[in-house]
Design a protein around this motif. Structure first.
Motif, PDB file in Angstrom:
ATOM      1  N   SER A   1       7.791   3.434   5.773  1.00  0.00           N
ATOM      2  CA  SER A   1       6.893   2.430   5.195  1.00  0.00           C
ATOM      3  C   SER A   1       6.217   1.579   6.260  1.00  0.00           C
ATOM      4  O   SER A   1       5.195   0.931   5.987  1.00  0.00           O
ATOM      5  CB  SER A   1       7.644   1.526   4.214  1.00  0.00           C
ATOM      6  N   SER A   2       6.766   1.571   7.477  1.00  0.00           N
ATOM      7  CA  SER A   2       6.117   0.850   8.571  1.00  0.00           C
ATOM      8  C   SER A   2       6.721   1.249   9.912  1.00  0.00           C
ATOM      9  O   SER A   2       7.871   1.693   9.974  1.00  0.00           O
ATOM     10  CB  SER A   2       6.236  -0.672   8.384  1.00  0.00           C
TER      11      SER A   2
ATOM     12  N   ARG B   1      12.249   4.139   3.620  1.00  0.00           N
ATOM     13  CA  ARG B   1      12.521   3.942   2.200  1.00  0.00           C
ATOM     14  C   ARG B   1      12.873   5.278   1.552  1.00  0.00           C
ATOM     15  O   ARG B   1      12.530   6.347   2.056  1.00  0.00           O
ATOM     16  CB  ARG B   1      11.310   3.327   1.490  1.00  0.00           C
TER      17      ARG B   1
ATOM     18  N   ASN C   1       2.351   1.428   6.400  1.00  0.00           N
ATOM     19  CA  ASN C   1       1.960   2.683   5.769  1.00  0.00           C
ATOM     20  C   ASN C   1       0.910   2.332   4.708  1.00  0.00           C
ATOM     21  O   ASN C   1       1.217   1.646   3.737  1.00  0.00           O
ATOM     22  CB  ASN C   1       3.178   3.345   5.125  1.00  0.00           C
TER      23      ASN C   1
ATOM     24  N   PHE D   1       1.717   2.497   0.809  1.00  0.00           N
ATOM     25  CA  PHE D   1       2.457   1.394   0.199  1.00  0.00           C
ATOM     26  C   PHE D   1       1.544   0.181   0.016  1.00  0.00           C
ATOM     27  O   PHE D   1       1.553  -0.473  -1.030  1.00  0.00           O
ATOM     28  CB  PHE D   1       3.670   1.009   1.056  1.00  0.00           C
TER      29      PHE D   1
END
Length: 276
Positions: A26-27, A84, A216, A219
């Motif tokens: 997610s990042s 995630r 990301n 998301f």
């Protein structure tokens, strides 16, 4: 349908396998490197497991400060990533690459670099000189063109999202999607700050922090789309006399006296502010 089309195009860039289980990134957390003035070796400025800047060289323990005169910055590097369970998961866990050397090798960095290089040729538009002159570390970080304001993974994912949106035939739906898309562009750039434990976000000016968070876009787009949809739904429930949209001069308003309950204003304060 849109998310299926986009995720199919970029899933490989944001998928990593650990201990037999696949996660969605997610990042990414980036930190710049600096060259020690004593031993002349490069080292990362971030203190692992924090968002703090190191106070000394990791090789020779020479005291260090980002504000020191003549600091020579090197290329940044990915030092951690948030994983995630799926694209629908709301929270994840931060994994530091210094704790697992094999994690770095599993990141699809080369594939992202190749695709991003092609896209950057289309976005080779220079950042206005006045913004470079204001500082903000745009020159230091090499963010001197529109394409260079985005990391490799981000520019590939954003391009896929925009392409999918342009393929939507219904004009109103496409407009709403583009509204949500344009609203995430700054957060998905190199200007998003990182804070251990949450938070972050860019500041008001064009500034690339030495420790930053690469979101990301999938998301970010999903969350912004939910916010836009919720707001539009609320507006649709207002009565026809609940609001007025106008571009009149403030000196000649066609609004009755004593009819305004609240005034909100957000004027630009300087040329460095990214309004518009």
């Amino acid at each position: 349908h849109l998310f299926s089309a986009v995720s199919g195009a970029v899933t490989a860039l944001y998928t990593v396998e650990l201990k037999g289980h696949k996660y969605v990134i997610s990042s990414f957390i980036h930190a710049e490197q600096v060259r020690c003035i004593k031993c002349l070796r490069l080292f990362s400025i971030i203190e692992p497991h924090t968002s703090d800047v190191r106070s000394a060289c990791t090789h020779c323990n020479e005291p260090f400060s980002t504000r020191s005169h003549g600091v020579q910055f090197g290329p940044d590097e990915i030092v951690a990533c948030e994983l995630r369970e799926s694209l629908s998961a709301r929270r994840g866990q931060l994994h530091w690459l210094c704790d697992d050397d094999s994690l770095r090798a599993r990141l699809s960095i080369k594939d992202a670099q190749e695709k991003a290089a092609i896209l950057r040729k289309k976005l080779d538009l220079p950042v206005p000189k006045r913004l470079l002159d204001f500082g903000g570390r745009l020159n230091t970080s090499g963010s001197t063109t529109l394409g260079r304001l985005y990391d490799d993974h981000s520019i590939v994912a954003l391009s896929a999202i925009e392409e999918a949106i342009q393929g939507v035939r219904d004009t109103q739906t496409r407009g709403k999607l583009l509204l949500a898309f344009s609203a995430i562009l700054k957060n998905c750039s190199k200007m998003y700050r990182f804070h251990e434990g949450g938070g972050g976000s860019p500041i008001g000016a064009y500034y690339v922090p030495p420790i930053r968070k690469e979101l990301n876009p999938l998301f970010a787009f999903r969350e912004k789309l939910e916010a836009v949809s919720s707001t539009l739904q609320e507006i649709s429930e207002w009565g026809p006399e609940s609001f007025v949209v106008s571009n009149q001069s403030a000196a000649r308003l066609d609004i009755p006296s004593n009819s305004i309950d609240y005034v909100f204003t957000d004027p630009p304060y300087a040329d460095t502010m990214p309004f518009g």
